[in-house]
Structure formats: C-alpha cells, structure tokens
Scaffold this motif. Structure first.
Motif, mmCIF file in Angstrom:
data_model
loop_
_atom_site.group_PDB
_atom_site.id
_atom_site.type_symbol
_atom_site.label_atom_id
_atom_site.label_comp_id
_atom_site.label_asym_id
_atom_site.label_seq_id
_atom_site.Cartn_x
_atom_site.Cartn_y
_atom_site.Cartn_z
ATOM 1 N N TYR A 116 -11.301 5.544 -13.061
ATOM 2 C CA TYR A 116 -10.409 6.649 -13.414
ATOM 3 C C TYR A 116 -9.711 6.394 -14.747
ATOM 4 O O TYR A 116 -9.432 7.330 -15.494
ATOM 5 C CB TYR A 116 -9.343 6.836 -12.332
ATOM 6 N N LYS A 129 -8.756 5.703 -7.217
ATOM 7 C CA LYS A 129 -9.436 6.685 -6.362
ATOM 8 C C LYS A 129 -8.979 6.595 -4.910
ATOM 9 O O LYS A 129 -9.205 7.516 -4.132
ATOM 10 C CB LYS A 129 -10.948 6.495 -6.450
ATOM 11 N N ASP A 130 -8.312 5.486 -4.545
ATOM 12 C CA ASP A 130 -7.853 5.292 -3.164
ATOM 13 C C ASP A 130 -6.486 5.914 -2.899
ATOM 14 O O ASP A 130 -5.801 5.553 -1.936
ATOM 15 C CB ASP A 130 -7.803 3.787 -2.856
ATOM 16 N N ASP A 134 -11.690 10.597 -2.926
ATOM 17 C CA ASP A 134 -12.096 10.260 -4.294
ATOM 18 C C ASP A 134 -11.939 11.525 -5.135
ATOM 19 O O ASP A 134 -12.909 12.162 -5.527
ATOM 20 C CB ASP A 134 -13.544 9.764 -4.316
ATOM 21 N N GLN A 147 -6.137 13.730 -9.188
ATOM 22 C CA GLN A 147 -5.600 12.599 -8.438
ATOM 23 C C GLN A 147 -4.300 12.928 -7.720
ATOM 24 O O GLN A 147 -4.042 12.434 -6.630
ATOM 25 C CB GLN A 147 -5.381 11.421 -9.385
ATOM 26 N N SER A 177 -8.687 -0.416 0.081
ATOM 27 C CA SER A 177 -9.376 0.821 -0.291
ATOM 28 C C SER A 177 -9.507 1.756 0.903
ATOM 29 O O SER A 177 -9.238 1.374 2.048
ATOM 30 C CB SER A 177 -10.768 0.488 -0.823
ATOM 31 N N PHE A 180 -14.291 13.561 1.925
ATOM 32 C CA PHE A 180 -15.298 13.509 0.872
ATOM 33 C C PHE A 180 -16.141 14.763 0.705
ATOM 34 O O PHE A 180 -16.903 14.857 -0.259
ATOM 35 C CB PHE A 180 -16.219 12.295 1.102
#
Length: 496
Positions: free
Chosen positions: A38, A335-336, A384, A390, A432, A457
């Motif tokens: 990212y 991303k977590d 993600d 984000q 994660s 997802f």
C-alpha cells in the motif's frame, strides 16, 4: 479515525554500536521501503528499532522544534547505509558514537551512511540532532503537523512521525519510547504512556513521558499547548490522564462529558477484550480544526468537532477498543486494517446493546438493509480494501457486519472467547487477517474460509441467509436503532 493519503518514499536499513565490521563486499544499502504494497516507500529495510529516546524543545510562538533522537536498533542485514523517515533539518548524525554521512532522498527520506558498514545482528545506537518548523514542511502535498492557537499537535494516520522525529515509520516495527519535551512555563507537553517527571528551570518546564510497551510510530503522539489536565483511576485500577484545551469554547462541556468516562469504558471493554494492556489510559482534546479522532496509544486524540453536537461516548468506545485491536495487536501490513476498524466499530455496536439503544443484530440488519446490492459500499473489500479505500466507511460498517456474521457462525461462547483470546495470543505484536482467520478456526473448531471470503474479500453484497441480517432485510428497510445517529456521528473520524 484516520487520515488517508496515498504516498511514496523511503530507502531502508540500520546501524550499530560496536562492530565487527561488515566487509564492504558483503554490505549493501537497506531496502527502499519496508515492503508494504500500500505504501511501497514507507518504513525502511535492514534494521529493527527497539527504542526511541526523544529529547525535544518547542517554542509555541514560532512553532520551532529542536531535538535529539537516540534510536536503539539491530541490523537485520550487512548494511552500507540505511534510511530514516524524516522531514526536519538535520545537523548531525552519529552511528555508534561516530559521525556518519547523511543526505536526503525522495520526499521524506534521510539516508545515513555509517563510517564503517554495519554487520548483520549488531546492536546499534543512532543519534540524530535536528531542528525546524514542522508546519512549514510537507511531503506528497500534505502536512500532518496541526498548529493550534497555543501550540501544535502530532496525530495522524498512516503517517505523522516524519514531522517530529526520525523513525522506521511502519506499524510492523514497534518500539518503546521515552519522550522528553521542554516548553515555556504555562505550556504543557502531552505524549503517550505515563508522565514520569516534570522539572522547571529558567522559564522552561520539561515533561518526561514513558511508553514502556511496544508502540507503532503512527500511534506516537505529541500535544503542545495550554491544557486542563485531569487524573483519576478506574474502578479496575487503570490510571487515567485526560487533557482539554483551555479554549475549546462551546465544545468543552460535551468533550468532558464524553472523555471523562474513559475509566468506566476501559473497565467495560476489559470485560470483552481482557485486561487493559497498558500502564495508563486517557485522551486529549486540543483546539484543532480537524474532524477525526485517532487511537494514539494510551492517549487518544479527539477533535473538538467530535463533540460539536453534544456528548458522544460511542466515539470514545471506538478509540478505546483500538487499544486492544490495533495498538496492543497491530496490523502486519496496512491491508490488514479490518482487524483494527471492524472490531472497533463492533465495540460501538456492543455499547449500543449495553445502553439499550439497539442490539448488535439490529444494527447489522440496519446496515445491511441500508445498502442495496448496487451500492459501491459492497465493492470495497474490508480484508484488502486497497490504499484508496483503506479508511472507507465500508471497512468500518461492512467490517462490523463481518464480525457479526462470524459471531453467528461460531456461536457466542466461541466468539467471546475469541474476543479475549486474540489480544492475548498476539500481545504487543503484529498480526494479519489470515492470522485472525486461523485463530478463529482454532478457537471455534469450524472451517471459516468461506465466511471470511464472503464478508471480507468478495466485491458484492452477501446473501441474507449467510449474513448478519434477516430475510426481511431484502424486502423491507430495517428500523433505525436509537444509537445509530451517535454511531453515524463518528463517521467523520475517518473522513480526512
């Protein structure tokens, strides 16, 4: 509770104190960035920081900051040079007590070349002397140093450290902190952890703060100005330090009515998440014009705008929940972010249920029904989301829906065991979304890959029968829970 700005920049690595010198042949510059997709140039490779010692002096009238940062780290490779993320003007760098060469690279990189290459595994001490006016510095077109009428505040996400101390600026490299700040008498300096001591000399007062548990760089905060500081101890024994700018005006009462409940809320959250993980709790409300709050470790940052419509304990619950989910257990990569925001939002839903203003199921029904299948809300993947999304609302609300779906799938016994077990399993570390799924399967004894894929997802609205919503949500709009407006009022916290 956060700012979201795309950005680049960094190079990498570390340094040492005593040296079995690495041969020039085997040493190499630290990697350009820590490896987060990212933010490819945030953080640095080649070293790991264990402690930051920051000795600062600040003049509110001119916004001038002077500092000496002593960084304790370990080289994770043979290093010929390494980067620090930093923007202010540097006058000297020493590595292992010896003067080192330094230069600038990119928009926010300080590249340090030790006189002798550093061998992998060596413990290193890096000293950086610096000064500057943080409000005049920018990178990638933005500045995260917030000037106030009586001083300034450093609190932002995903980056804020560059404006006040050199660092390896990525959540995966956590460290302990000593922050010592001298300010003119009458001005206060507030930071994370516990106030170890104060002293006055020749018109200046020095505040010495200590954070003795690992802390991500973006969670380090500094508030400089004139505050009314309150101290107390929660019923559960947690020391609480809160601070309010002396010029909050009409927002003062609502801010205090919310933030002064910190001790009570820490104890309440401990019932869900386990013992409070730090030496103190609290928050501060400076006279800033920002619209967000941020879970700065042990000392939450709140914008006055959070209380412009009256008191709101829901936002306090959200930020305090982060002390477990986000601060104690931090994300491995940006991303977590769902582990931070989905659970902090869900804590607000639990508080709503506690207050008799709507159950978690009713809130899930309402959120699910409020977004039709063609709403872009469902195209955001909380597991993600990508750097542009984000801090999208969907990471919070769809993220909380995923938590409710998990609860309904594994049952309350396993779910509440999971809520407490996760902070204990990864205490003071990083984890994660994949780690969380694995742990949830371990605790529940159920396969959860399909549920995680559906809710975190897939860029589409899940079917009602596999969700936290009832079948009627497909045909009729669910009733708005009483708590919704208070929860909705916290949405600005992540709109930067």
């Amino acid at each position: 509770m956060h700012r979201r700005i795309l950005a680049p920049g960094a190079l990498a690595a570390a340094s040492l104190l005593l040296a079995i010198p690495a041969s020039a042949a085997s040493s190499a510059p630290g990697a350009p960035g820590i490896g987060d997709p990212y933010y490819p140039q945030y953080g640095n490779g080649g070293y790991d920081v264990s402690h930051y010692d920051l000795r600062l002096q600040y003049q509110p009238k001119t916004d001038e900051l002077q500092g000496t940062a002593t960084i304790l780290a370990k080289a994770t490779q043979d290093l010929s040079s390494f980067d620090l993320d930093f923007l202010l003007d540097v006058s000297e760098v020493r590595v292992g007590g010896v003067k080192a060469a330094f230069t600038r690279s990119g928009e926010h990189e300080l590249v340090v070349t030790p006189k002798t290459p550093l061998a992998k595994g060596t413990q290193v001490t890096v000293v950086v002397r610096y000064s500057g006016v943080p409000s005049t510095k920018s990178a990638y077109g933005f500045n995260t140093w917030h000037r106030t009428p009586d001083g300034a505040v450093a609190a932002d996400e995903p980056e804020a450290a560059w404006w006040w101390f050199p660092s390896n600026d990525h959540p995966s490299d956590k460290a302990t902190y000593d922050v010592s700040v001298a300010v003119p008498d009458g001005t206060q300096a507030i930071s994370n952890g516990t106030l170890a001591s104060t002293s006055s000399k020749l018109g200046w007062t020095r505040y010495n703060w200590r954070q003795d548990k690992p802390q991500a760089t973006y969670l380090a905060t500094l508030a400089l100005g004139r505050f009314d500081i309150t101290t107390s101890t929660s019923e559960g024994g947690v020391p609480v330090v809160n601070a309010y700018s002396k010029d909050l005006g009409a927002n003062d009462g609502a801010a205090r009515a919310s933030v002064e409940r910190t001790g009570e809320l820490v104890d309440w959250l401990s019932g869900y998440f386990g013992p409070y993980p730090f030496s103190s709790a609290g928050g501060y409300v400076p006279n800033t014009t920002t619209g967000y709050a941020l879970e700065t470790q042990t000392r939450v940052y709140y914008s006055p705008k959070q209380f412009a419509a009256g008191s709101n304990t829901s936002v306090v619950v959200h930020e305090l929940a982060h002390q477990w989910y986000g601060d104690d257990v931090s994300l491995k990569g940006w991303k977590d972010i769902w582990i931070n925001e989905g659970f902090a939002r869900y804590a607000q839903w639990l508080w709503s249920e506690h207050e008799g203003e709507g159950t978690t199921r009713e809130l899930a029904d309402y959120v699910y029904a409020s977004h039709p299948a063609d709403d872009p809300f469902w195209t955001v993947k909380p597991g993600d989301p990508g750097p542009d999304a984000q801090f999208d609302l969907a990471v919070y609300d769809r993220g909380a829906l995923a938590v409710q779906a998990l609860r309904e799938k594994i049952g309350d016994d396993a779910f509440f065991a999971l809520l407490k077990g996760w902070p204990k399993e990864h205490a003071y570390g990083n984890a994660s979304v994949a780690d969380f799924q694995k742990y949830a399967e371990q605790v529940s004894g159920k396969p959860l890959a399909a549920l995680f894929d559906t809710w975190l997802f897939q860029p589409s609205k899940p079917e009602a029968r596999g969700s936290a919503s009832s079948a009627r949500s497909l045909t009729a709009k669910a009733a708005q829970p009483k708590s919704w407006k208070k929860i909705e009022a916290t949405n600005d916290v992540h709109a930067h």
